[in-house]
Motif scaffolding. Structure first.
Motif, PDB file in Angstrom:
ATOM      1  N   ARG A   1      -4.106  13.630  -3.208  1.00  0.00           N
ATOM      2  CA  ARG A   1      -3.464  12.500  -2.434  1.00  0.00           C
ATOM      3  C   ARG A   1      -4.168  11.377  -2.715  1.00  0.00           C
ATOM      4  O   ARG A   1      -5.516  11.311  -2.797  1.00  0.00           O
ATOM      5  N   TYR A   2      -3.410  10.153  -3.012  1.00  0.00           N
ATOM      6  CA  TYR A   2      -3.957   8.795  -3.382  1.00  0.00           C
ATOM      7  C   TYR A   2      -3.645   7.650  -2.455  1.00  0.00           C
ATOM      8  O   TYR A   2      -2.264   7.627  -2.063  1.00  0.00           O
ATOM      9  N   VAL A   3      -4.208   6.805  -2.289  1.00  0.00           N
ATOM     10  CA  VAL A   3      -3.857   5.408  -1.750  1.00  0.00           C
ATOM     11  C   VAL A   3      -3.929   4.488  -3.005  1.00  0.00           C
ATOM     12  O   VAL A   3      -4.796   4.380  -3.749  1.00  0.00           O
TER      13      VAL A   3
ATOM     14  N   LEU B   1       3.813   2.241   2.645  1.00  0.00           N
ATOM     15  CA  LEU B   1       3.291   2.125   3.821  1.00  0.00           C
ATOM     16  C   LEU B   1       3.838   0.681   4.653  1.00  0.00           C
ATOM     17  O   LEU B   1       3.997   0.810   5.866  1.00  0.00           O
TER      18      LEU B   1
ATOM     19  N   ARG C   1      -6.885  14.216   2.393  1.00  0.00           N
ATOM     20  CA  ARG C   1      -7.259  12.709   2.763  1.00  0.00           C
ATOM     21  C   ARG C   1      -6.639  11.681   1.773  1.00  0.00           C
ATOM     22  O   ARG C   1      -6.762  12.281   0.587  1.00  0.00           O
ATOM     23  N   PHE C   2      -5.802  10.733   2.262  1.00  0.00           N
ATOM     24  CA  PHE C   2      -5.560   9.791   1.179  1.00  0.00           C
ATOM     25  C   PHE C   2      -6.570   8.849   0.840  1.00  0.00           C
ATOM     26  O   PHE C   2      -7.075   8.098   1.882  1.00  0.00           O
ATOM     27  N   THR C   3      -6.998   8.639  -0.283  1.00  0.00           N
ATOM     28  CA  THR C   3      -8.102   7.874  -0.729  1.00  0.00           C
ATOM     29  C   THR C   3      -7.696   7.179  -1.917  1.00  0.00           C
ATOM     30  O   THR C   3      -6.841   7.782  -2.896  1.00  0.00           O
TER      31      THR C   3
ATOM     32  N   THR D   1       0.744  -1.271   0.110  1.00  0.00           N
ATOM     33  CA  THR D   1      -0.068  -0.082  -0.069  1.00  0.00           C
ATOM     34  C   THR D   1       0.852   0.991   0.018  1.00  0.00           C
ATOM     35  O   THR D   1       1.736   1.439   1.024  1.00  0.00           O
ATOM     36  N   TYR D   2       0.743   2.229  -1.022  1.00  0.00           N
ATOM     37  CA  TYR D   2       1.525   3.314  -1.069  1.00  0.00           C
ATOM     38  C   TYR D   2       0.552   4.669  -0.739  1.00  0.00           C
ATOM     39  O   TYR D   2      -0.767   4.420  -1.283  1.00  0.00           O
ATOM     40  N   ARG D   3       1.167   5.420  -0.206  1.00  0.00           N
ATOM     41  CA  ARG D   3       0.545   6.940  -0.300  1.00  0.00           C
ATOM     42  C   ARG D   3       1.346   7.855  -1.172  1.00  0.00           C
ATOM     43  O   ARG D   3       2.436   7.897  -1.065  1.00  0.00           O
TER      44      ARG D   3
END
Length: 115
Positions: free
Chosen positions: A59-61, A102, A39-41, A6-8
């Motif tokens: 911002r992304y997940v 992460l 927010r990271f989404t 999982t990356y932010r």
């Protein structure tokens, strides 16, 4: 099956060639895209300052194969940003991304202070 990480990802860019209508919409909706909306989404969250209306970040997940690494996560997030911004009718340029894995991030915990 390969391992997933999982990356932010923060994608930054500049507004370019905005139509008068797009500029007005961004200025009108600026309060919804300020510091409190960060927010990271998976879908991404857009943030920018209305004055001057020059830069933005999204911002992304991103969940992807660990073997593909951070570079691929950044490319996926930039592709998502391009699609979203084009769908909204916003001109942009100069996209660049910062990626944090992460699953490999080291957390330094400070010991509880003694009283």
């Amino acid at each position: 099956m390969s391992e997933q990480h999982t990356y932010r990802v923060i994608v930054r860019g500049t507004w370019e060639g905005l139509s008068d209508q797009a500029r007005e919409r961004l200025l009108t909706e600026a309060a919804d895209h300020g510091m409190t909306s960060m927010r990271f989404t998976e879908e991404g969250s857009l943030t920018y300052e209305p004055r001057p209306l020059k830069h933005f970040s999204m911002r992304y997940v991103v969940v992807s194969d660990a073997a593909d690494g951070e570079e691929m996560a950044g490319a996926i997030a930039e592709d998502r940003a391009e699609t979203t911004l084009r769908d909204l009718g916003y001109g942009f340029g100069g996209l660049r991304s910062t990626v944090t894995d992460l699953d490999t991030m080291k957390v330094n915990r400070k010991p509880a202070s003694r009283r």
